[in-house]
Design a protein around this motif. Structure first.
Motif, mmCIF file in Angstrom:
data_model
loop_
_atom_site.group_PDB
_atom_site.id
_atom_site.type_symbol
_atom_site.label_atom_id
_atom_site.label_comp_id
_atom_site.label_asym_id
_atom_site.label_seq_id
_atom_site.Cartn_x
_atom_site.Cartn_y
_atom_site.Cartn_z
ATOM 1 N N ALA A 154 -9.335 -1.531 -8.312
ATOM 2 C CA ALA A 154 -8.027 -2.098 -8.654
ATOM 3 C C ALA A 154 -7.996 -3.613 -8.515
ATOM 4 O O ALA A 154 -7.069 -4.268 -9.011
ATOM 5 C CB ALA A 154 -6.953 -1.482 -7.750
ATOM 6 N N TYR A 157 -6.356 -6.375 -10.949
ATOM 7 C CA TYR A 157 -5.342 -5.789 -11.846
ATOM 8 C C TYR A 157 -4.071 -6.615 -11.777
ATOM 9 O O TYR A 157 -3.544 -6.888 -10.686
ATOM 10 C CB TYR A 157 -5.071 -4.330 -11.452
ATOM 11 C CG TYR A 157 -3.940 -3.724 -12.238
ATOM 12 C CD1 TYR A 157 -4.125 -3.403 -13.587
ATOM 13 C CD2 TYR A 157 -2.704 -3.507 -11.654
ATOM 14 C CE1 TYR A 157 -3.079 -2.867 -14.324
ATOM 15 C CE2 TYR A 157 -1.659 -2.968 -12.372
ATOM 16 C CZ TYR A 157 -1.857 -2.650 -13.724
ATOM 17 O OH TYR A 157 -0.810 -2.119 -14.449
ATOM 18 N N ASP A 162 2.099 -4.603 -16.592
ATOM 19 C CA ASP A 162 2.770 -3.299 -16.761
ATOM 20 C C ASP A 162 4.267 -3.483 -16.570
ATOM 21 O O ASP A 162 4.711 -3.944 -15.509
ATOM 22 C CB ASP A 162 2.206 -2.321 -15.716
ATOM 23 C CG ASP A 162 3.014 -1.045 -15.656
ATOM 24 O OD1 ASP A 162 3.538 -0.619 -16.712
ATOM 25 O OD2 ASP A 162 3.150 -0.476 -14.545
ATOM 26 N N ARG A 165 5.853 -1.908 -13.366
ATOM 27 C CA ARG A 165 5.505 -2.565 -12.109
ATOM 28 C C ARG A 165 6.148 -3.956 -12.026
ATOM 29 O O ARG A 165 6.669 -4.341 -10.985
ATOM 30 C CB ARG A 165 3.986 -2.679 -11.968
ATOM 31 C CG ARG A 165 3.311 -1.337 -11.678
ATOM 32 C CD ARG A 165 1.801 -1.516 -11.558
ATOM 33 N NE ARG A 165 1.124 -0.336 -11.031
ATOM 34 C CZ ARG A 165 0.787 0.747 -11.728
ATOM 35 N NH1 ARG A 165 1.091 0.806 -13.014
ATOM 36 N NH2 ARG A 165 0.173 1.758 -11.145
ATOM 37 N N GLN A 185 1.552 5.589 -13.786
ATOM 38 C CA GLN A 185 0.169 6.079 -13.774
ATOM 39 C C GLN A 185 -0.616 5.284 -12.735
ATOM 40 O O GLN A 185 -0.510 4.058 -12.677
ATOM 41 C CB GLN A 185 -0.470 5.820 -15.141
ATOM 42 C CG GLN A 185 -0.053 6.808 -16.201
ATOM 43 C CD GLN A 185 -0.567 8.197 -15.895
ATOM 44 O OE1 GLN A 185 -1.750 8.364 -15.571
ATOM 45 N NE2 GLN A 185 0.304 9.186 -15.943
ATOM 46 N N SER A 186 -1.414 5.979 -11.962
ATOM 47 C CA SER A 186 -2.250 5.276 -10.991
ATOM 48 C C SER A 186 -3.294 4.457 -11.760
ATOM 49 O O SER A 186 -3.865 4.935 -12.736
ATOM 50 C CB SER A 186 -2.932 6.302 -10.095
ATOM 51 O OG SER A 186 -3.986 5.687 -9.418
ATOM 52 N N ILE A 187 -3.501 3.210 -11.314
ATOM 53 C CA ILE A 187 -4.451 2.386 -12.080
ATOM 54 C C ILE A 187 -5.894 2.705 -11.718
ATOM 55 O O ILE A 187 -6.818 2.359 -12.423
ATOM 56 C CB ILE A 187 -4.206 0.862 -11.880
ATOM 57 C CG1 ILE A 187 -4.136 0.551 -10.385
ATOM 58 C CG2 ILE A 187 -2.995 0.399 -12.639
ATOM 59 C CD1 ILE A 187 -4.232 -0.923 -10.110
ATOM 60 N N GLN A 190 -6.814 6.854 -13.532
ATOM 61 C CA GLN A 190 -6.140 7.141 -14.789
ATOM 62 C C GLN A 190 -6.667 8.388 -15.471
ATOM 63 O O GLN A 190 -5.936 9.111 -16.117
ATOM 64 C CB GLN A 190 -6.262 5.929 -15.716
ATOM 65 C CG GLN A 190 -5.196 4.908 -15.390
ATOM 66 C CD GLN A 190 -5.442 3.586 -16.061
ATOM 67 O OE1 GLN A 190 -6.553 3.303 -16.499
ATOM 68 N NE2 GLN A 190 -4.426 2.765 -16.133
#
Ligand code: ADP
Length: 575
Positions: A154, A157, A162, A165, A185-187, A190
C-alpha cells in the motif's frame, strides 16, 4: 354409546373446555411474558453489540489521536519512529479488528517530484506514488504498520485518487475529528474483493491555528488512518458465542449499503421473526443495525414456562374432566339403579296383581265351566254343551297367556329359581296330551305319542319343562288346520334327551325361523289371527331349555309342517 355416557358427555366437555380456556389464557399470558422477555433479551444483546463496536472504534480513534501527537513539535518523523510508536502502544495486538494503521502525507502537486526523491533517497529507494496521474494535491501513504508484505504494497497509494477516501479524509480535515469511509475496496487485497472501511484523523502543521474550517484546510499536513477488513473487524469485536435465536445485519450510511450480515441472519428472518432496529453514529457516518430474533425464541432460549403451562394444563384438564366423568357416571348409575329398583317394585306389584286379580278368577271360571260341562249343575243341551266347551277352550288360552306373561315378568325381575326333581318325561308328555284332549278333539286333530319303553328319569324343573312342552304342543295344534296330524316323539341319544313335536301344519318360511324365538314375535299367516296368541310362547320355551343347558331346534317347510325339538342334555341326576 350407552345413554348414561351420552347424557354426561356434555357437562364433561363443558368442564374440559372451561379448564382449557383457563389454560389457554395462562398460556397466552405466559407466552406474552416470554415474548417480552425475548424482546428484552434482544434489546440487551443489541445494546451490547453496538456498545462493543463503538468502544472498539473509540479505542482505535484514540490510538490515531495519540499517533497525531507523535508529529507535534517535529518537522518530520521516520518510518522507524512511526513503527516503534505503534508497536509500543501494541494496540493492534491488544485489540484485534484493524488490518493496518498508517500515515498519509498531503503533498502539493508541484512538489511531488522532490517529495518522492526525498523519500527514495532517505528511506525507501523504490518509493512510487500510485495510481499514476497528475493531481493538484496528493495524499500518498508513507507509513504503514504492521509492516507485513501485503501492507507494504500500500505504500505510495494516493488516497486522493479515490473519491470515497478523499471525501472522508476531507471531512476529517474540515471537522478536525475522526471520519469513517463508506464501504471501500481494500487497496491491498483487491483480488479477493475485500470489503473494507477506513478511519481518518487529521494531522495539522504544528503551531498553526485550527479554529475554523478555513484555518484547518490551510493547516492540514497529513492523516493518521486505520484500515479495517469489515468481516474481520465485526467478528473480532462481537463475541462468537450468542443465542441461536438472534442475529443481526449492519448497513452503512443513508444509502444503507450492505456492511455486514451475520451468517445465520437469513435463517432467522426466514423463520418469522421480530425485528429491532438501531443505529450508531461513527466518524460522520452511520452504522444501521438490524437485529432479528426468533418469534419462538422463548422456547429456544430455554424459557419453558409456556410449554409447561400447556402440558400441565392439558393433563390437569384431562384429569379433572376424567374425575367429573367418573363422579357423574357413578351418580347416574346410582340413579339408574334406584330407578330400576322402583320399576322392579312396580313390576312385582303388577305381578301379584296379575296373579291374584287375573289368574285366580280365570282358574275359578275354568272350574265352574268344567262342572257345568260334566253335568254337575243339571243336564245341558247339546248346543249348550258346545257353547260351554268353546268357553272352556277360550278360558284355557286365557290362562296360558296369563301364565306366559307371568313367566316373562318373573324372568325379567330375575325371580325364577328352578325347583328340580326327578320325573318321568314320558309320563309328563302323556299327561299334557291328555289335558289338551278337548282342544285336540275340537280341532279334529290326530295326535300320536311315541315314547321309549324304558322308563328313564329326568332331573329338572318338572313344572318348567311341562310349560315348555305344552307350549310346543299347543303351537302344533294351533298352527295346523283342522284334522291335522301331530306326533310327539321322545328319544334318547348319547348326550341328549330329545322331545320333538311334529305337525303337518302351515309351516314357517326359512328366513322367519330365527325371529320366532324373540319376545312378542308373531308371524302373520292364515291361522295366526284365528288362533290368537301373545308371541311369548317360543321365547319362554327357549328360556326354559337354556336354564336346563339345552336348546330348541326347528325344521319347517311352508305348507308342509314343522318339527320343534326340545333338546335337553343328560344330567347327573337322570336315572
Ligand atoms: P304365539 O303362538 O303366542 O303367537 P309363539 O312364540 O308361541 O307365540 O310363536 C311365535 C310364532 O311362531 C307364532 O305366531 C307362529 O306364527 C309361529 N309358530 C309357532 N309354532 C308354529 C308351528 N308349529 N307351526 C307354524 N308356525 C308356528
Amino acid at each position: 354409546m350407552k345413554t348414561i355416557e351420552k347424557t354426561i358427555l356434555l357437562p364433561v366437555i363443558v368442564v374440559f373446555c372451561a379448564v382449557m380456556t383457563v389454560v389457554a389464557i395462562s398460556f397466552t399470558m405466559s407466552l406474552n411474558n416470554a415474548d417480552k422477555a425475548a424482546g428484552a433479551a434482544a434489546a440487551e444483546y443489541s445494546e451490547q453489540t453496538i456498545g462493543l463496536i463503538k468502544d472498539r472504534l473509540n479505542i482505535f480513534e484514540e490510538t490515531l489521536h495519540a499517533g497525531v501527537g507523535l508529529f507535534a513539535g517535529r518537522t518530520s518523523i521516520s518510518s522507524a519512529q512511526f513503527g516503534e510508536f505503534i508497536n509500543t502502544s501494541a494496540v493492534l495486538e491488544r485489540y484485534s479488528g484493524a488490518q493496518s494503521v498508517g500515515y498519509v502525507k498531503i503533498v502539493e502537486g508541484a512538489n511531488i517530484g522532490t517529495f518522492s526523491d526525498n523519500i527514495r533517497s532517505k528511506e525507501n529507494p523504490t518509493f512510487t506514488i500510485w495510481p499514476e496521474g497528475r493531481r493538484a494535491i496528493y495524499a500518498p501513504l508513507i507509513y504503514v504498520e504492521p509492516r507485513s508484505d501485503s501492507n507494504k504494497q500500500a505504500i505510495g497509494y494516493d488516497i486522493y485518487s479515490d473519491p470515497d477516501r478523499s471525501k472522508t479524509a476531507n471531512i476529517a480535515r474540515d471537522t478536525g475529528r475522526a471520519a469513517i469511509t463508506d464501504v471501500v475496496q481494500s487497496i491491498i487485497d483487491q483480488e479477493n474483493g475485500g470489503q473494507s472501511f477506513v478511519m481518518y484523523i487529521p494531522q495539522y502543521k504544528h503551531g498553526l491555528p485550527t479554529a475554523t474550517v478555513d484555518q484547518r484546510r490551510a493547516a492540514i499536513e497529513g492523516f493518521m488512518f486505520m484500515g479495517f477488513r469489515i468481516n474481520t473487524f465485526v467478528e473480532s469485536v462481537i463475541p462468537s458465542e450468542k443465542a441461536e435465536s438472534i442475529s443481526f445485519k449492519i448497513t452503512m450510511g443513508t444509502s444503507k449499503e450492505e456492511f455486514y450480515t451475520a451468517p445465520d441472519y437469513d435463517d432467522i428472518t426466514n423463520r418469522g421473526h421480530h425485528k429491532l432496529e438501531n443505529s450508531l453514529d461513527v466518524g460522520g457516518n452511520v452504522l444501521n443495525f438490524s437485529f432479528a430474533y426468533d418469534k419462538n425464541s422463548q422456547f429456544s432460549t430455554g424459557d419453558s414456562r409456556p410449554t409447561a403451562i400447556l402440558i400441565f394444563g392439558l393433563v390437569a384438564a384431562i384429569l379433572i374432566a376424567g374425575a367429573v366423568w367418573l363422579i357423574l357416571r357413578g351418580k347416574a348409575n346410582e340413579l339408574l339403579l334406584e330407578q330400576e329398583r322402583g320399576i322392579n317394585e312396580a313390576k312385582d306389584n303388577l305381578l301379584s296383581l296379575a296373579s291374584h286379580q287375573l289368574r285366580t278368577p280365570a282358574t275359578g271360571v275354568k272350574q265352574y265351566l268344567g262342572l257345568l260341562i260334566q253335568g254337575f249343575a243339571g243336564e245341558v243341551t247339546e248346543q249348550q254343551q258346545q257353547l260351554l266347551e268353546k268357553a272352556y277352550a277360550g278360558n284355557e288360552r286365557q290362562l296360558k297367556t296369563i301364565n306366559d306373561v307371568l313367566y316373562l315378568a318373573r324372568l325379567g325381575s330375575g325371580r325364577i329359581v328352578l325347583s328340580k326333581s326327578t320325573f318321568l318325561m314320558r309320563d309328563l308328555i302323556k299327561d299334557i296330551v291328555r289335558e289338551l284332549g278337548d282342544e285336540v278333539r275340537s280341532r279334529h286333530h290326530r295326535v300320536t305319542v311315541n315314547v321309549p319303553k324304558r322308563k328313564k328319569q329326568y332331573y329338572g324343573d318338572a313344572h318348567m319343562i311341562r310349560m315348555a312342552v305344552e307350549n310346543l304342543i299347543t303351537n302344533a295344534l294351533k298352527y295346523t288346520r283342522d284334522g291335522g296330524k301331530i306326533s310327539i316323539i321322545l328319544k334318547y341319544d348319547k348326550n341328549n334327551m330329545r322331545i320333538s313335536v311334529k305337525d303337518n301344519g302351515i309351516g314357517i318360511e326359512q328366513d322367519q325361523q330365527d325371529r320366532l324365538f324373540e319376545q312378542f314375535e308373531r308371524i302373520d299367516n292364515d291361522l295366526s289371527i284365528a288362533v290368537g296368541g301373545s308371541g311369548i310362547g317360543l321365547y319362554v320355551v327357549r328360556n326354559i331349555a337354556g336354564m336346563h343347558d339345552g336348546h330348541v331346534e326347528v325344521v319347517s317347510e311352508i305348507g308342509h309342517g314343522s318339527t320343534f325339538t326340545l333338546v335337553l342334555p343328560h344330567k347327573r341326576g337322570d336315572k
